[in-house]
Design an enzyme around this catalytic site. Structure first.
Site, PDB file in Angstrom:
ATOM      1  N   ASP A 212      -1.870  -0.519   5.991  1.00 17.16           N
ATOM      2  CA  ASP A 212      -2.019   0.105   7.315  1.00 17.16           C
ATOM      3  C   ASP A 212      -3.437   0.529   7.635  1.00 17.16           C
ATOM      4  O   ASP A 212      -3.681   1.093   8.700  1.00 17.16           O
ATOM      5  CB  ASP A 212      -1.148   1.368   7.393  1.00 17.16           C
ATOM      6  CG  ASP A 212      -1.745   2.475   6.549  1.00 17.16           C
ATOM      7  OD1 ASP A 212      -2.055   2.225   5.373  1.00 17.16           O
ATOM      8  OD2 ASP A 212      -1.944   3.585   7.083  1.00 17.16           O
TER       9      ASP A 212
ATOM     10  N   ASP B 250       0.866  -1.166   0.000  1.00 24.65           N
ATOM     11  CA  ASP B 250       0.000   0.000   0.000  1.00 24.65           C
ATOM     12  C   ASP B 250       0.919   1.237   0.000  1.00 24.65           C
ATOM     13  O   ASP B 250       2.115   1.115   0.266  1.00 24.65           O
ATOM     14  CB  ASP B 250      -0.832  -0.120   1.291  1.00 24.65           C
ATOM     15  CG  ASP B 250      -1.559   1.131   1.677  1.00 24.65           C
ATOM     16  OD1 ASP B 250      -2.431   1.540   0.920  1.00 24.65           O
ATOM     17  OD2 ASP B 250      -1.254   1.688   2.754  1.00 24.65           O
ATOM     18  N   PHE B 251       0.391   2.433  -0.304  1.00 21.30           N
ATOM     19  CA  PHE B 251       1.267   3.611  -0.376  1.00 21.30           C
ATOM     20  C   PHE B 251       1.200   4.459   0.900  1.00 21.30           C
ATOM     21  O   PHE B 251       2.117   4.439   1.714  1.00 21.30           O
ATOM     22  CB  PHE B 251       0.936   4.448  -1.625  1.00 21.30           C
ATOM     23  CG  PHE B 251       1.882   5.592  -1.801  1.00 21.30           C
ATOM     24  CD1 PHE B 251       3.153   5.383  -2.319  1.00 21.30           C
ATOM     25  CD2 PHE B 251       1.540   6.879  -1.406  1.00 21.30           C
ATOM     26  CE1 PHE B 251       4.068   6.431  -2.437  1.00 21.30           C
ATOM     27  CE2 PHE B 251       2.437   7.931  -1.526  1.00 21.30           C
ATOM     28  CZ  PHE B 251       3.699   7.705  -2.043  1.00 21.30           C
TER      29      PHE B 251
HETATM   30  O1  LIG Z   1      -4.413   3.013  -0.129  1.00 20.35           O
HETATM   31  P1  LIG Z   1      -3.404   4.084   0.183  1.00 20.35           P
HETATM   32  O2  LIG Z   1      -2.228   4.099  -0.748  1.00 20.35           O
HETATM   33  O3  LIG Z   1      -2.971   4.052   1.624  1.00 20.35           O
HETATM   34  O4  LIG Z   1      -4.167   5.489  -0.037  1.00 20.35           O
HETATM   35  C1  LIG Z   1      -5.186   5.904   0.900  1.00 20.35           C
HETATM   36  C2  LIG Z   1      -5.501   7.372   0.719  1.00 20.35           C
HETATM   37  O5  LIG Z   1      -4.255   8.086   0.869  1.00 20.35           O
HETATM   38  C3  LIG Z   1      -4.302   9.516   0.747  1.00 20.35           C
HETATM   39  O6  LIG Z   1      -4.950  10.077   1.878  1.00 20.35           O
HETATM   40  C4  LIG Z   1      -4.336   9.725   3.124  1.00 20.35           C
HETATM   41  O7  LIG Z   1      -2.957  10.171   3.130  1.00 20.35           O
HETATM   42  C5  LIG Z   1      -2.775  11.616   3.120  1.00 20.35           C
HETATM   43  C6  LIG Z   1      -1.267  11.893   3.048  1.00 20.35           C
HETATM   44  O8  LIG Z   1      -0.601  11.291   4.118  1.00 20.35           O
HETATM   45  C7  LIG Z   1      -3.432  12.229   4.370  1.00 20.35           C
HETATM   46  O9  LIG Z   1      -3.265  13.641   4.364  1.00 20.35           O
HETATM   47  C8  LIG Z   1      -4.925  11.847   4.383  1.00 20.35           C
HETATM   48  O10 LIG Z   1      -5.533  12.311   5.576  1.00 20.35           O
HETATM   49  C9  LIG Z   1      -5.088  10.317   4.298  1.00 20.35           C
HETATM   50  O11 LIG Z   1      -6.463   9.963   4.209  1.00 20.35           O
HETATM   51  C10 LIG Z   1      -4.967   9.924  -0.552  1.00 20.35           C
HETATM   52  O12 LIG Z   1      -5.181  11.330  -0.579  1.00 20.35           O
HETATM   53  C11 LIG Z   1      -6.279   9.179  -0.807  1.00 20.35           C
HETATM   54  O13 LIG Z   1      -6.714   9.442  -2.134  1.00 20.35           O
HETATM   55  C12 LIG Z   1      -6.062   7.667  -0.668  1.00 20.35           C
HETATM   56  O14 LIG Z   1      -7.293   6.981  -0.841  1.00 20.35           O
END
Ligand SMILES: O=P(O)(O)OC[C@H]1O[C@H](O[C@H]2O[C@H](CO)[C@@H](O)[C@H](O)[C@H]2O)[C@H](O)[C@@H](O)[C@@H]1O
Length: 263
Positions: free
Chosen positions: A197, A26-27
């Site tokens: 996570d 995951d990112f």
């Molecule tokens: O599935 P992932 O790769 O973990 O992506 C999940 C979401 O990540 C991002 O939002 C989240 O991370 C941001 C940066 O750390 C944070 O500011 C935010 O509060 C988190 O929800 C991204 O913007 C989403 O599009 C993804 O779905």
């Protein structure tokens, strides 16, 4: 859960290396630390060097809630076998489902209208899904409630929470689990390790395709069998996987030089 970096978890690391398993990651919150500004999320340079090296030794894929283009742009020079976006809805291979895009496009107007008066809400339109962030809202509870009310008025939508965000995905879109099952089949992978996570990663942890599910963080109910204490520990896990694979290939400690070159 077994801590994957413990003596007990060591056997799993060795099995992953012996079987040259598919490493899927995951990112946000896994490869990159969570930060307040979603546009500022980035992989630390140490992690990038380790990931580039791991991707020379194992088939590596990233499975993210972000759009595919967004997440790929944050991972330059990483030889990934696949990038899957939008929680699985944006496939790595084959034609994209334009019907999903049309469905999401129709949500944007009603959502923005319904949330216009809610302070600190940020609608991230990723074409195959929408993330409605409330990290900047003065009251997270109130903002989340309003987002859920607005989302409930949309048709055919799967709604799930993330880190200070409500995710909206077409109900019939593939999930992270579906995407990993498809990828594993296409690659003929004998085993799959998946590290995540977030609540959205739970469906992948439960998937029969994922042999080694690893959850980052403490104290949450999870289907993952293995644990990493925090996001920073991703470097230790990548290092352990590289060292174990280098041992299999008779590289000795030369992998350390490779990581420096790839960083
Ligand atoms: O599935 P992932 O790769 O973990 O992506 C999940 C979401 O990540 C991002 O939002 C989240 O991370 C941001 C940066 O750390 C944070 O500011 C935010 O509060 C988190 O929800 C991204 O913007 C989403 O599009 C993804 O779905």
């Amino acid at each position: 859960m077994t801590p994957i970096l413990s003596m007990a978890g060591r056997e799993a690391v060795l099995e992953i290396a012996r079987g040259r398993a598919l490493l899927a990651l995951d990112f946000d919150g896994t490869l990159a630390p969570i930060v307040p500004d979603r546009n500022a999320a980035r992989v630390r340079s140490d992690t990038a060097g380790l990931l580039r090296t791991a991707a020379l030794m194992y088939p590596c894929a990233v499975v993210s809630g972000r759009s595919r283009g967004d997440v790929a742009s944050r991972l330059p020079r990483v030889p990934l076998v696949a990038v899957i976006g939008n929680h699985g809805a944006e496939a790595a291979f084959g034609p994209l489902d334009r019907g999903l895009e049309r469905q999401v496009a129709a949500w944007h107007g009603p959502l923005s209208d319904a949330l216009a008066a809610t302070q600190g809400v940020d609608v991230e339109d990723k074409y195959f899904s929408i993330a409605v962030h409330y990290r900047a809202a003065p009251s997270w509870d109130l903002a989340r409630r309003r987002i859920l009310d607005a989302a409930a008025r949309l048709g055919n939508v799967r709604i799930f929470d993330g880190h200070a965000v409500v995710n909206l995905v077409p109900a019939d879109a593939p999930t992270k689990a579906d995407a990993l099952e498809d990828l594993s089949r296409r690659l003929g992978a004998r085993a799959v390790a998946y590290v995540g996570d977030d609540a959205t990663d739970e469906e992948a942890f439960r998937s029969g395709a994922v042999t080694y599910p690893v959850r980052i963080g403490h104290g949450r109910e999870t289907a993952a069998r293995f644990a990493l204490p925090d996001q920073a520990a991703i470097d230790d896990l990548l290092r352990a996987l590289i060292a174990a694979r280098a041992q299999q290939d008779g590289l000795g400690a030369r992998w350390e030089g490779l990581v420096r070159v790839m960083g």
